[in-house]
Design an enzyme around this catalytic site. Structure first.
Site, PDB file in Angstrom:
ATOM      1  N   GLU A 133      10.685  16.200  14.189  1.00 53.29           N
ATOM      2  CA  GLU A 133      10.979  16.122  12.762  1.00 53.29           C
ATOM      3  C   GLU A 133      10.058  17.076  11.999  1.00 53.29           C
ATOM      4  O   GLU A 133       8.842  17.040  12.183  1.00 53.29           O
ATOM      5  CB  GLU A 133      10.757  14.688  12.284  1.00 53.29           C
ATOM      6  CG  GLU A 133      11.104  14.512  10.829  1.00 53.29           C
ATOM      7  CD  GLU A 133      10.811  13.104  10.335  1.00 53.29           C
ATOM      8  OE1 GLU A 133       9.762  12.552  10.707  1.00 53.29           O
ATOM      9  OE2 GLU A 133      11.633  12.574   9.572  1.00 53.29           O
ATOM     10  N   GLU A 140      10.616   1.586   9.708  1.00 53.46           N
ATOM     11  CA  GLU A 140      11.551   2.608   9.212  1.00 53.46           C
ATOM     12  C   GLU A 140      10.898   3.954   9.478  1.00 53.46           C
ATOM     13  O   GLU A 140       9.993   4.360   8.746  1.00 53.46           O
ATOM     14  CB  GLU A 140      11.768   2.446   7.702  1.00 53.46           C
ATOM     15  CG  GLU A 140      12.534   1.211   7.315  1.00 53.46           C
ATOM     16  CD  GLU A 140      14.028   1.349   7.543  1.00 53.46           C
ATOM     17  OE1 GLU A 140      14.477   2.382   8.077  1.00 53.46           O
ATOM     18  OE2 GLU A 140      14.744   0.400   7.188  1.00 53.46           O
ATOM     19  N   LYS A 198       0.849  -1.186   0.000  1.00 51.42           N
ATOM     20  CA  LYS A 198       0.000   0.000   0.000  1.00 51.42           C
ATOM     21  C   LYS A 198       0.889   1.242   0.000  1.00 51.42           C
ATOM     22  O   LYS A 198       1.667   1.462   0.916  1.00 51.42           O
ATOM     23  CB  LYS A 198      -0.903   0.055   1.240  1.00 51.42           C
ATOM     24  CG  LYS A 198      -1.852   1.243   1.171  1.00 51.42           C
ATOM     25  CD  LYS A 198      -2.459   1.596   2.518  1.00 51.42           C
ATOM     26  CE  LYS A 198      -1.738   2.675   3.269  1.00 51.42           C
ATOM     27  NZ  LYS A 198      -1.735   4.016   2.647  1.00 51.42           N
ATOM     28  N   CYS A 222      13.769  11.333   5.089  1.00 55.42           N
ATOM     29  CA  CYS A 222      13.850  10.881   6.485  1.00 55.42           C
ATOM     30  C   CYS A 222      15.243  11.057   7.070  1.00 55.42           C
ATOM     31  O   CYS A 222      15.395  11.303   8.254  1.00 55.42           O
ATOM     32  CB  CYS A 222      13.430   9.418   6.580  1.00 55.42           C
ATOM     33  SG  CYS A 222      14.346   8.361   5.447  1.00 55.42           S
TER      34      CYS A 222
END
Ligand code: NDP
Length: 483
Positions: free
Chosen positions: A385, A250, A175, A284
């Site tokens: 982040e 991750e 997905k 990331c």
């Protein structure tokens, strides 16, 4: 022509009478890109059932390692031919510059080729007979695996998650993010053309609810997730509460770059500007906390400011082949980044050195490359982040202080060290608590080495040998030698 939007199950596009759909708009000019159906429980069940059947009774389990390698290599060749089409749709969907999107396709190709080489390289172990028993350890695929991906590099995740899983003999349900659902559907038929039997590769579209259905599914054996920590925890929770499927996470990062006084300054500037801003810093592993040694801080900061100011002109229409930097992925992402910038201005205690606003005169969700100097230790912009072109800088005096600052984060995905001293580079690299350390460059993931996070940046690894081992489980067979 509207892009293909149907789910791909059992080597066929399937119509679904979806109650819910998602319409995508370009973050550059807000034109409609396309609409995809949201996979509900019935669609997810049928994709998982196809994958289960392919794993248990299809021809796939009888494929030799060489046959699996052939499929992976053929697919690598075929997807390369779709690079332009993929780049166009990613530029339209998330504003990713076509030149960058093609690089991502290249990395996907490299990953398929790399894992084709692994299909026959995972040996088992055998132990000399002891106490009348001979023991063998063999590595076996899990079965049905699923992947849930972030939106910033969809083709990459088709490689990182699926190539090792397929090389190991698993079947897969993938997905993509609702922000970037089209690339898998562009390449779906290529898996069939490459020789993957029906049910081995399946694609479903949808948002969080579809991801939740996959995470909680009772017949998925392993799930690999790329995304934020908040969602990663939900995936892990759903896995634990359902069938205890294995999970690889991750997650995000707030990675440090440490610049020592003996570093090649020109290189450190370009790595912390051009490379940091790549994909509009929606990366990331972006090193978004820069620590610079006091003795060179003024010079470094002045030059970095100049580079950030100069980069503003590079933000253009992502569909133009010469464009280096695009808008943020959508309005939500734009609002999120702008709210961080606002908090940087109003409550971080930091000095705004450059940027801090939208880019004037451009349509689209463009944000100025922004630098904050000396935010407070508990400032939101310093801790969380941002996933956008916003950098924090702090200064340090000693190596010990630099290491302490670098490690003072809940994350541990990536890092970089800039110095002319090899011994210092190795000393610092071994003390930084992160999955990758780049020396004199940002550490760009490579197919051949593991990638993944320490601390709250996740667990498990993708890529390298670790990437295929993550899709295999050990089985011990003990043989009674007396019979
Ligand atoms: P999200 O966590 O918002 O979403 C990731 C994926 O999870 C999407 O496909 C999303 O679907 C899906 N999802 C949402 N809710 C659920 C749920 N309840 N259960 C299961 N799946 C769900 O992350 P973003 O897509 O915004 O990506 C940005 C994040 O990803 C950043 O934190 C970034 O650091 C991280 N990232 C990590 C990388 C790594 O390799 N470590 C690489 C790249 C990004 P949908 O989007 O359709 O809602």
């Amino acid at each position: 022509m509207a892009p293909e939007s149907r789910h791909w199950i059992n080597n066929e596009f399937v119509e679904s009478d979806a109650k819910e759909t998602i319409t995508l708009h370009s973050p550059y000019d807000e034109s409609v890109v396309g609409t995809v159906p949201v996979a509900d429980e019935q669609v997810v069940d049928s994709a998982v059932a196809a994958a289960r059947k392919a794993f248990e009774t299809g021809p796939w389990p009888t494929f030799t390692a060489a046959q699996r390698a052939q499929c992976l290599l053929k697919f690598a060749d075929l997807i390369q031919t779709k690079a332009d089409e993929i780049a166009q749709i990613e530029a339209e969907s998330i504003g990713q510059p076509v030149a960058f999107a093609k690089m991502i396709v290249g990395a996907c190709v490299a990953t398929y080729r790399y894992y084709a080489g692994w299909t026959d390289k995972v040996a088992g172990e055998s132990y000399k007979e002891e106490d009348g028993t001979y023991r063998i350890v063999q590595y076996e695929p899990f079965g049905v695996c699923a992947g849930i991906a972030a939106w910033n590099a969809t083709a990459l995740y088709l490689g990182w998650k699926m190539a090792p899983a397929l090389a190991a003999g698993n079947t897969f349900v993938f997905k993509s993010s609702e922000k970037a659902p089209f690339t898998p559907l562009i390449v779906a038929e290529l898996y069939k053309e490459a020789g993957f039997p029906p049910g081995v590769v399946n694609f479903v579209s949808g948002g969080g609810s579809t991801g939740q259905l996959l995470s909680a599914h009772m017949d998925i054996d392993k799930i690999s997730f790329t995304g934020s920590g908040i969602t990663g925890r939900k995936v892990q929770d759903a896995a634990a509460k359902s069938n205890l499927k294995k999970v690889t996470l991750e997650l995000g990062g707030k990675s440090p770059a440490v610049v020592f006084e003996d570093a090649n300054i020109e290189n450190a500037i370009s790595q912390n500007s051009q490379m940091f801003l790549m994909n509009t810093s929606q990366v990331c592993a972006a090193t978004s906390r820069v620590f610079v040694q006091k003795s060179i801080a003024d010079k470094f900061i002045e030059a970095l400011k100049g580079a950030f100011k100069g980069a503003e002109g590079a933000f253009q229409n992502p569909k133009e082949p010469t464009t280096m930097l695009g808008p943020l992925a959508d309005k939500l992402q734009y609002d999120r980044v702008m709210s961080f910038i606002q908090s940087g201005k109003s409550e971080s205690g930091a000095e705004l050195l450059v940027g801090g606003d939208k880019i004037e005169g451009q349509k689209g969700f463009f944000v100025q490359p922004t630098i904050f100097l000396n935010p407070k230790e508990d400032a939101k912009i310093y801790r969380e982040e941002i996933f956008g072109p916003v950098l924090n800088i702090k200064t340090f005096e000693t190596e010990e202080e630099a290491i302490k600052l670098a490690n003072d984060t809940a994350y541990g995905l990536a890092s970089a060290v800039y110095t002319a001293s090899v011994s210092r580079a190795l000393r610092v690299a071994s003390k930084i608590r992160a999955g990758t350390v780049g020396v004199n460059a940002v550490a760009f993931p490579s197919a051949i080495t593991p990638f993944g996070g320490y601390k709250q940046s996740g667990y498990g690894r993708e890529l390298g040998k670790a990437g295929i081992m993550a899709y295999l489980q050990e089985k011990t067979i003990s043989i009674n030698m007396a019979v």
